[in-house]
Scaffold this motif. Structure first.
Motif, PDB file in Angstrom:
ATOM      1  N   ALA A 115      -2.621 -17.139-143.530  1.00 32.34           N
ATOM      2  CA  ALA A 115      -1.645 -16.096-143.868  1.00 32.34           C
ATOM      3  C   ALA A 115      -2.337 -14.737-143.942  1.00 32.34           C
ATOM      4  N   THR A 118      -3.115 -13.589-140.444  1.00 30.37           N
ATOM      5  CA  THR A 118      -1.895 -13.151-139.764  1.00 30.37           C
ATOM      6  C   THR A 118      -1.454 -11.780-140.263  1.00 30.37           C
ATOM      7  N   MET A 119      -1.529 -11.578-141.580  1.00 33.76           N
ATOM      8  CA  MET A 119      -1.123 -10.295-142.145  1.00 33.76           C
ATOM      9  C   MET A 119      -2.056  -9.181-141.673  1.00 33.76           C
ATOM     10  N   ASN A 120      -3.346  -9.508-141.582  1.00 31.62           N
ATOM     11  CA  ASN A 120      -4.287  -8.493-141.099  1.00 31.62           C
ATOM     12  C   ASN A 120      -3.955  -8.070-139.677  1.00 31.62           C
ATOM     13  N   GLU A 121      -3.623  -9.030-138.825  1.00 30.33           N
ATOM     14  CA  GLU A 121      -3.187  -8.705-137.464  1.00 30.33           C
ATOM     15  C   GLU A 121      -1.918  -7.868-137.495  1.00 30.33           C
TER      16      GLU A 121
END
Lengths: 151, 151
Positions: A115, A118-121
DNA sequence: TTATATTAGTTGCATAACTAACTATATGTC
DNA sequence: GACATATAGTTAGTTATGCAACTAATATAA
């Protein structure tokens, strides 16, 4: 017409159809690639149980913004996968308390990392200030619509 | 960890579970109360056809951020309700062009008003600047996640 | 204490989402 | 022209959503 007017459809298509589902789909894909056989909906329930185990179905529904019927089915599926366990409350036998199984517990760390990644992306080059505004706006949109229901 | 990091779960529950569905549900309810028997998903398709009639299913899918399978079923249901019509393209017979029926056309005005009214409720006390930031952030989140798919 | 209302959860019904496998038409290459 | 590849759309299978009607347990009131 007020100054903060969206063109019709715009909020719906921008907000509901785009970033939201793009993030959800990416996270789902990352789960799958890591061999994790859980949906983001299931994860959203597990997420709250990792924070506080033994919540009632109704409370889980509140925290994940679902009605009780949807919560029932979601927990049905989690129970089928043996990630979660229903235990009738001793104080009030109408209530099912939902507990994580030993299978679900070790998944917290893996999903945490996926998670975050994904949030960093998703949030690349987006500032803390912008994120705070988005969160604040969404809380107020939610309040604008749900407070009326109580009148 | 970067400065713009969400706590895990936060973006998902805030964005997907809350304001978004609150707006969608409210609009759906307003449709129902007005005697309009269409879902917001159906409306999102009609919305694009009102702007430009005779789009292909694939193009409709792109504009509403849906895959082709979902678009197929949505148009199945719209066709059942006789709101929409599939016409095979003469240039390329693989393509279905989707046209509004005479039943669907007059619904534009009513749904326009209901959507505007819903947005006004949802966006009460939210400034143009804040809305612009939200839209901009969501576009960039979407781009961050989808550009990668092309590499 | 019995009748009534409320609450937690389940089930039936309809719509919608995504993936993967499929059909049919078009295009490109040899 | 024949064969491989790409494209538009459909279908099957699984999960999820919301609403409404239901059951069972608890709380309230007469």
């Amino acid at each position: 017409m007020s100054n903060n007017q969206f063109k019709r459809g715009e909020l719906y298509s921008v907000v509901n159809g785009m970033a939201t589902t793009a993030v959800a789909r990416r996270l789902q894909k990352n789960f799958r690639n890591a061999g994790l056989d859980i949906t983001i909906e299931q994860w959203s329930v597990l997420y709250h149980l990792w924070k506080e185990d033994g919540l009632s179905q109704l409370e889980l529904g509140n925290r994940t913004f679902r009605d009780k019927a949807s919560t029932t089915r979601l927990i049905d599926n989690l129970e089928k996968q043996e990630l979660v366990l229903r235990v009738a409350s001793k104080e009030d036998r109408r209530i099912n308390l939902v507990y994580l199984t030993d299978i679900a517990k070790p998944l917290q760390q893996i999903t945490y990392e996926l998670a975050n990644q994904t949030m960093n992306e998703a949030l690349l080059n987006i500032s803390k200030e912008e994120i705070d505004i988005v969160k604040n706006v969404f809380q107020r949109v939610y309040d604008n619509l749900t407070n009326k229901d109580l009148l």
